[in-house]
Motif scaffolding. Structure first.
Motif, PDB file in Angstrom:
ATOM      1  N   TRP A  92       0.795  -1.066  -0.148  1.00 51.65           N
ATOM      2  CA  TRP A  92       0.199  -0.047  -0.049  1.00 51.65           C
ATOM      3  C   TRP A  92       0.845   1.253  -0.075  1.00 51.65           C
ATOM      4  N   LEU A  93       2.123   1.250   0.636  1.00 53.96           N
ATOM      5  CA  LEU A  93       2.699   2.626   0.946  1.00 53.96           C
ATOM      6  C   LEU A  93       3.958   2.385  -0.252  1.00 53.96           C
ATOM      7  N   HIS A  94       4.181   1.401  -0.819  1.00 55.32           N
ATOM      8  CA  HIS A  94       5.233   1.015  -1.949  1.00 55.32           C
ATOM      9  C   HIS A  94       6.758   1.532  -1.142  1.00 55.32           C
ATOM     10  N   VAL A  95       6.727   0.907  -0.049  1.00 52.91           N
ATOM     11  CA  VAL A  95       8.076   1.043   0.585  1.00 52.91           C
ATOM     12  C   VAL A  95       8.948  -0.099   0.077  1.00 52.91           C
ATOM     13  N   ASP A  96      10.202   0.176  -0.119  1.00 54.33           N
ATOM     14  CA  ASP A  96      11.157  -0.845  -0.803  1.00 54.33           C
ATOM     15  C   ASP A  96      11.143  -1.910  -0.063  1.00 54.33           C
ATOM     16  N   GLN A  97      11.136  -3.190  -0.793  1.00 56.99           N
ATOM     17  CA  GLN A  97      11.135  -4.487   0.155  1.00 56.99           C
ATOM     18  C   GLN A  97      12.245  -4.767   0.833  1.00 56.99           C
ATOM     19  N   GLY A  98      13.628  -4.002   0.507  1.00 54.60           N
ATOM     20  CA  GLY A  98      14.607  -4.045   1.542  1.00 54.60           C
ATOM     21  C   GLY A  98      14.782  -3.472   2.767  1.00 54.60           C
ATOM     22  N   ILE A  99      13.772  -2.508   2.817  1.00 54.41           N
ATOM     23  CA  ILE A  99      13.670  -1.523   4.131  1.00 54.41           C
ATOM     24  C   ILE A  99      12.376  -2.087   5.074  1.00 54.41           C
ATOM     25  N   ALA A 100      11.383  -2.286   4.225  1.00 55.38           N
ATOM     26  CA  ALA A 100      10.102  -2.462   5.048  1.00 55.38           C
ATOM     27  C   ALA A 100      10.143  -3.339   6.325  1.00 55.38           C
ATOM     28  N   PRO A 101      10.961  -4.605   6.172  1.00 60.84           N
ATOM     29  CA  PRO A 101      10.864  -5.417   7.411  1.00 60.84           C
ATOM     30  C   PRO A 101      11.492  -4.744   8.518  1.00 60.84           C
ATOM     31  N   LEU A 102      12.559  -3.651   8.148  1.00 59.90           N
ATOM     32  CA  LEU A 102      12.990  -3.474   9.434  1.00 59.90           C
ATOM     33  C   LEU A 102      11.972  -2.382  10.095  1.00 59.90           C
ATOM     34  N   LEU A 103      11.502  -1.430   9.482  1.00 60.46           N
ATOM     35  CA  LEU A 103      10.431  -0.487  10.017  1.00 60.46           C
ATOM     36  C   LEU A 103       9.215  -1.257  10.662  1.00 60.46           C
ATOM     37  N   ALA A 104       8.684  -2.508  10.145  1.00 60.09           N
ATOM     38  CA  ALA A 104       7.592  -3.189  10.523  1.00 60.09           C
ATOM     39  C   ALA A 104       8.068  -3.844  11.856  1.00 60.09           C
ATOM     40  N   ALA A 105       9.303  -4.207  11.911  1.00 59.54           N
ATOM     41  CA  ALA A 105       9.710  -5.069  13.282  1.00 59.54           C
ATOM     42  C   ALA A 105       9.930  -4.024  14.522  1.00 59.54           C
ATOM     43  N   VAL A 106       9.936  -2.710  14.570  1.00 62.51           N
ATOM     44  CA  VAL A 106      10.109  -1.839  15.611  1.00 62.51           C
ATOM     45  C   VAL A 106       9.024  -1.720  16.711  1.00 62.51           C
ATOM     46  N   VAL A 107       7.761  -2.045  15.964  1.00 68.35           N
ATOM     47  CA  VAL A 107       6.527  -1.849  16.967  1.00 68.35           C
ATOM     48  C   VAL A 107       6.379  -3.017  17.877  1.00 68.35           C
ATOM     49  N   ALA A 108       6.695  -4.357  17.368  1.00 71.47           N
ATOM     50  CA  ALA A 108       6.609  -5.609  18.462  1.00 71.47           C
ATOM     51  C   ALA A 108       7.380  -5.663  19.448  1.00 71.47           C
ATOM     52  N   ILE A 109       8.597  -5.169  19.559  1.00 72.90           N
ATOM     53  CA  ILE A 109       9.587  -5.473  20.334  1.00 72.90           C
ATOM     54  C   ILE A 109       9.273  -5.476  21.846  1.00 72.90           C
ATOM     55  N   PRO A 110       8.626  -4.358  22.442  1.00 71.28           N
ATOM     56  CA  PRO A 110       8.359  -4.558  23.723  1.00 71.28           C
ATOM     57  C   PRO A 110       7.460  -5.849  24.260  1.00 71.28           C
ATOM     58  N   PHE A 111       6.391  -5.910  23.274  1.00 73.79           N
ATOM     59  CA  PHE A 111       5.520  -7.047  23.638  1.00 73.79           C
ATOM     60  C   PHE A 111       6.407  -8.515  23.563  1.00 73.79           C
ATOM     61  N   THR A 112       7.146  -8.770  22.665  1.00 75.92           N
ATOM     62  CA  THR A 112       8.270  -9.960  22.456  1.00 75.92           C
ATOM     63  C   THR A 112       8.896 -10.161  23.867  1.00 75.92           C
ATOM     64  N   PHE A 113       9.467  -9.115  24.379  1.00 75.87           N
ATOM     65  CA  PHE A 113      10.249  -9.078  25.730  1.00 75.87           C
ATOM     66  C   PHE A 113       9.485  -9.919  26.864  1.00 75.87           C
ATOM     67  N   ILE A 114       8.284  -9.294  27.054  1.00 77.20           N
ATOM     68  CA  ILE A 114       7.464  -9.662  28.227  1.00 77.20           C
ATOM     69  C   ILE A 114       7.030 -11.168  27.891  1.00 77.20           C
TER      70      ILE A 114
END
Length: 138
Positions: A92-114
């Motif tokens: 939908w936002l046409h972000v480069d496939q090489g960068i998108a997974p890094l951007l998407a990963a940031v949000v879930a980190i605190p939940f993963t730790f707990i």
């Protein structure tokens, strides 16, 4: 560094290593497979490495079959958020496939730790009951 803060810092370091492993595998697999297949495969392989690093380094506890089998639960939120985010960013936002997974990963980190802490170390013991000040003095 000890205690909860030490665990959080060590978890962050493992997360950086895990993200590097995931991203390297994602890019490598992306040469052969579609981006979502590369994402899922890299995610699973990196998660196995993350389990052992978190046992030995973050939480300083030996691995067990039980916690190994339950560890993927700590990554369910991460997986759902990163996969949905990757799809949304690329499609939908046409972000480069090489960068998108890094951007998407940031949000879930605190939940993963707990959740990882609960899975690897187990549930904390029951909390002490709260006692009002006037009950303590009687």
């Amino acid at each position: 560094m000890t205690g909860r803060l030490g665990r959080i810092v060590r978890f962050g370091l493992v997360g950086v290593v895990n993200t590097g492993v995931y991203y390297g595998l994602y890019l490598l697999l992306g040469l052969v497979f579609p981006y979502l297949v590369a994402h899922v495969t890299a995610f699973v392989l990196a998660m196995v490495g993350s389990y052992f690093l978190n046992c030995y380094f973050t939480f300083r506890t030996p691995p067990s079959v039980r916690s190994f089998l339950l560890f993927p639960l700590s990554n369910v939120t991460n997986f759902v958020v990163t996969t949905a985010g990757l799809y949304a960013l690329v499609t939908w936002l046409h972000v480069d496939q090489g960068i998108a997974p890094l951007l998407a990963a940031v949000v879930a980190i605190p939940f993963t730790f707990i959740i990882a802490q609960l899975v690897i170390l187990g549930r904390p013991g029951p909390a002490a009951p709260l006692v009002r000040e006037e009950e303590r003095t009687s």
